[in-house]
Every structure is written in structure tokens, then in C-alpha cells.
Design an enzyme around this catalytic site. Structure first.
Site, PDB file in Angstrom:
ATOM      1  N   HIS A 104      27.110  -6.934  36.665  1.00  0.00           N
ATOM      2  CA  HIS A 104      26.445  -7.062  35.371  1.00  0.00           C
ATOM      3  C   HIS A 104      27.158  -6.143  34.393  1.00  0.00           C
ATOM      4  O   HIS A 104      27.397  -4.970  34.684  1.00  0.00           O
ATOM      5  CB  HIS A 104      24.972  -6.665  35.515  1.00  0.00           C
ATOM      6  CG  HIS A 104      24.262  -6.506  34.210  1.00  0.00           C
ATOM      7  ND1 HIS A 104      24.349  -7.437  33.206  1.00  0.00           N
ATOM      8  CD2 HIS A 104      23.466  -5.514  33.749  1.00  0.00           C
ATOM      9  CE1 HIS A 104      23.621  -7.028  32.175  1.00  0.00           C
ATOM     10  NE2 HIS A 104      23.080  -5.870  32.470  1.00  0.00           N
ATOM     11  N   ASN A 147      26.466  -6.124  26.408  1.00  0.00           N
ATOM     12  CA  ASN A 147      25.521  -6.501  27.457  1.00  0.00           C
ATOM     13  C   ASN A 147      24.859  -7.815  27.051  1.00  0.00           C
ATOM     14  O   ASN A 147      24.045  -7.857  26.127  1.00  0.00           O
ATOM     15  CB  ASN A 147      24.477  -5.391  27.620  1.00  0.00           C
ATOM     16  CG  ASN A 147      23.487  -5.667  28.743  1.00  0.00           C
ATOM     17  OD1 ASN A 147      23.376  -6.790  29.226  1.00  0.00           O
ATOM     18  ND2 ASN A 147      22.756  -4.648  29.148  1.00  0.00           N
ATOM     19  N   CYS A 165      18.164  -8.780  33.100  1.00  0.00           N
ATOM     20  CA  CYS A 165      19.604  -8.711  33.375  1.00  0.00           C
ATOM     21  C   CYS A 165      19.956  -9.135  34.796  1.00  0.00           C
ATOM     22  O   CYS A 165      21.102  -9.492  35.068  1.00  0.00           O
ATOM     23  CB  CYS A 165      20.128  -7.306  33.090  1.00  0.00           C
ATOM     24  SG  CYS A 165      19.935  -6.803  31.364  1.00  0.00           S
TER      25      CYS A 165
END
Length: 323
Positions: free
Chosen positions: A250, A280, A114
Site C-alpha cells: 500500500h 495515498n 486502505c
């Protein structure tokens, strides 16, 4: 004069299939309310059968080039941040290079889960400052839906597929924080925490595997480390949260986003939030959010933007740039 890596164009691509929370109620014990209350996610996009990470990344790259008003032949390098490459090798970046019709320049992937886009953007900045490239396409692209264990309700509802891209180019600056472009970066990792977020497959196992996560531990590390890395990146150039126009974090979980903003003393009306629509998307989430933020009219030229992310490894970092 100082060379700066300046954002020239931005773009994104999302697969056509939209998956609302209600769809999960048919396969696991969960509900729309349960998912929203714990993550802020309302829907996400899933890639179609046969649609690959490079397919998504290519569409995002083309959108960024169009936004910049440039042709693919104007690009010197392509860096793709991904953990869901089409194949073990070659890289997704070289596949996108081919898709763009390029035979020159160079292309490679970066894998920091990520945090991958922050790592890729930092690498692109270094290439530009070193004179190795004038224009770099930096892409985050993922098909995380293919890593999900559909029996694990704590993880399978959280992730989505998509891609975002920035085209950055070398421009002259005055060497002050008023310059457009990347002003500072901060990267970190700590391999001791491998077991709280990982995929239980790979070349050594012979299977792709599934994502495994200890949610409470990841949450704790995320809030602490994201605020810290953003503060460090700002401190390097003598700035603080009060100077920031936009945080583009993020997009993992709304509670992490809110807690990080609070620690940075930045109000939520100065945070670009897209997690409700995309879930996500790992390394794609920051460039996706940057592109959407520009489309919404939130991010404008001259704005001071902080991006920060954390992912498996653990790996985390931040980039401060003036749009």
C-alpha cells in the site's frame, strides 16, 4: 489438480489533473521539502468536478480487460474496494457493471479503507475456489480528495485519486508454490483502534465529513502489522522474504514502505514504489502499483509478489501470488 485464481489482466486510470506539492503552498503552511521529507510524495492526481469513483473504476476495468484480451461479457463478477462510493447506495460495482454494458453476473463493494483491495482480492479468490465465478474483476477506486480538510496540513497533502484493476480467472495448478495465481492470504482487523484513523461523517451525521488521523500512531501500527501479515501469508506456504521477487505495498508513506521492507529483509530494489507520483490512493494504491510495475517491466510472469496494506478499522492483510 488445484484451482488457482490467476492474474489475466491488469490496468489503471488516473485523473488528468496533476497536483504538485508546490500547489499546497498557496493554501496552507507547508512546502515541497516538508511534504517530500515526511512522506516521499511529490505529486498526486485529483478527480475533475463531476468525475466520480465509478468513472475512475470503469476506466481501470476497461484497461484490465484490454490487457487480458477479453470482453466484458467474459466476466462473471465485479468486486470494487472503495471508501468513497458515488452514493450511499447502490454500489460502485453495479455502476461499473452498467458502464461495461453487463446485465448478468453479480457485483458488490468491499469497504476496508486502505486495506480494501487486499480484502477484495481475498474475497475474489474465495469465490473462484468455491466455483462461484470463473473470472472476476477486482477493482480499487477512490476519490479521497473529497474527504480532505484543506486546513489540516498533516493529512490533506497525503492523498490522491485513482483506480486500478485486476482481472483474475480460474486456472488449473499443480498445488505447489510454483503455480501461477494466488497462493495464500491473511486478513486481520481490530476495531479498538477506530479513533486513530477515521472520517468524522456519514449517514448518522448527515455530512460527508473529513478524514482524521493520528499520524504517529498509524505509523507505529503500520510498520508492525504490515511486516507481520506479510510474514504470516508467506509462512502459510513455507516461504519467506528471501523468496519474494516483488513487494507491492500500500502506497501510503515512503518511510512506512522502507521500514516494512527492512523488517521483511527485502531490499528496496525489490519493492514497487509509486507513492511519489500518486500519493495515498487508499484501496486503489495496490492495483495502481501492480499496473505501473508491469508497465515499467518490473513485474514479469512467474514472479512471486507480496501485497500488503493497512487502513482504518484498523484493518490489514496480505496476499501472496505468483504473477
Amino acid at each position: 489438480m488445484t484451482i488457482r485464481a490467476v492474474v489475466r489482466g491488469v490496468g489503471h486510470y488516473l485523473p488528468e489533473r496533476v497536483v504538485p506539492n508546490a500547489e499546497f503552498e498557496q493554501i496552507i503552511e507547508t512546502s515541497d521539502e516538508w511534504i517530500r521529507s515526511r512522506s516521499g510524495i511529490e505529486r498526486r492526481h485529483f478527480a475533475a468536478e463531476g468525475q466520480t469513483t465509478s468513472d475512475l473504476g470503469l476506466r481501470a476495468a476497461q484497461a484490465a480487460l484490454a490487457d487480458a484480451g477479453l470482453d466484458a461479457n467474459d466476466v462473471d463478477a465485479i468486486i470494487v474496494a472503495t471508501s468513497t462510493a458515488d452514493l450511499t447506495f447502490p454500489s460502485v460495482a453495479t455502476m461499473i457493471q452498467s458502464g461495461l454494458g453487463l446485465s448478468g453476473g453479480f457485483a458488490f463493494d468491499v469497504q476496508a479503507v486502505c486495506a480494501g483491495f487486499v480484502y477484495a482480492l481475498t474475497t475474489a479468490n474465495a469465490l473462484i475456489l468455491a466455483g462461484q465465478a470463473k473470472r472476476v474483476l477486482v477493482i480499487g477506486a477512490e476519490t479521497f480528495s473529497r474527504l480532505m480538510d484543506w486546513k489540516d496540513r498533516s493529512t490533506c497533502v497525503l492523498f490522491g485519486d485513482g483506480a486500478g484493476a485486476l482481472l483474475i480467472e480460474a486456472q488449473d495448478g499443480a498445488g505447489t508454490v510454483a503455480d501461477r495465481g494466488i497462493l495464500s492470504t491473511d486478513l486481520n482487523s481490530d476495531g479498538r483502534f477506530k479513533d486513530i484513523l477515521y472520517v468524522d461523517g456519514g449517514v448518522s451525521t448527515g455530512v460527508t465529513g473529513h478524514l482524521r488521523m493520528e499520524g504517529k500512531e498509524v505509523f507505529r501500527h503500520a510498520v508492525e502489522k504490515l511486516a507481520e501479515t506479510a510474514h504470516t501469508a508467506l509462512e502459510k506456504i513455507g516461504l519467506s522474504g528471501g523468496d519474494v521477487d516483488w513487494i507491492v505495498p500500500h502506497q501510503a508513506n515512503i518511510r512506512i514502505i522502507e521500514a516494512t521492507a527492512k523488517r521483511m529483509q527485502v531490499p528496496m530494489d525489490r519493492v514497487v514504489v509509486t507513492v511519489q507520483d500518486h500519493g495515498n490512493t487508499s484501496a486503489a494504491s495496490i492495483p495502481l502499483a501492480l499496473s505501473v510495475g508491469k508497465q515499467r517491466g518490473q513485474i514479469k510472469q512467474g514472479d512471486l509478489v507480496v501485497t500488503e496494506a493497512i487502513g482504518g478499522g484498523l484493518a490489514w492483510g496480505a496476499v501472496v501470488l505468483r504473477w
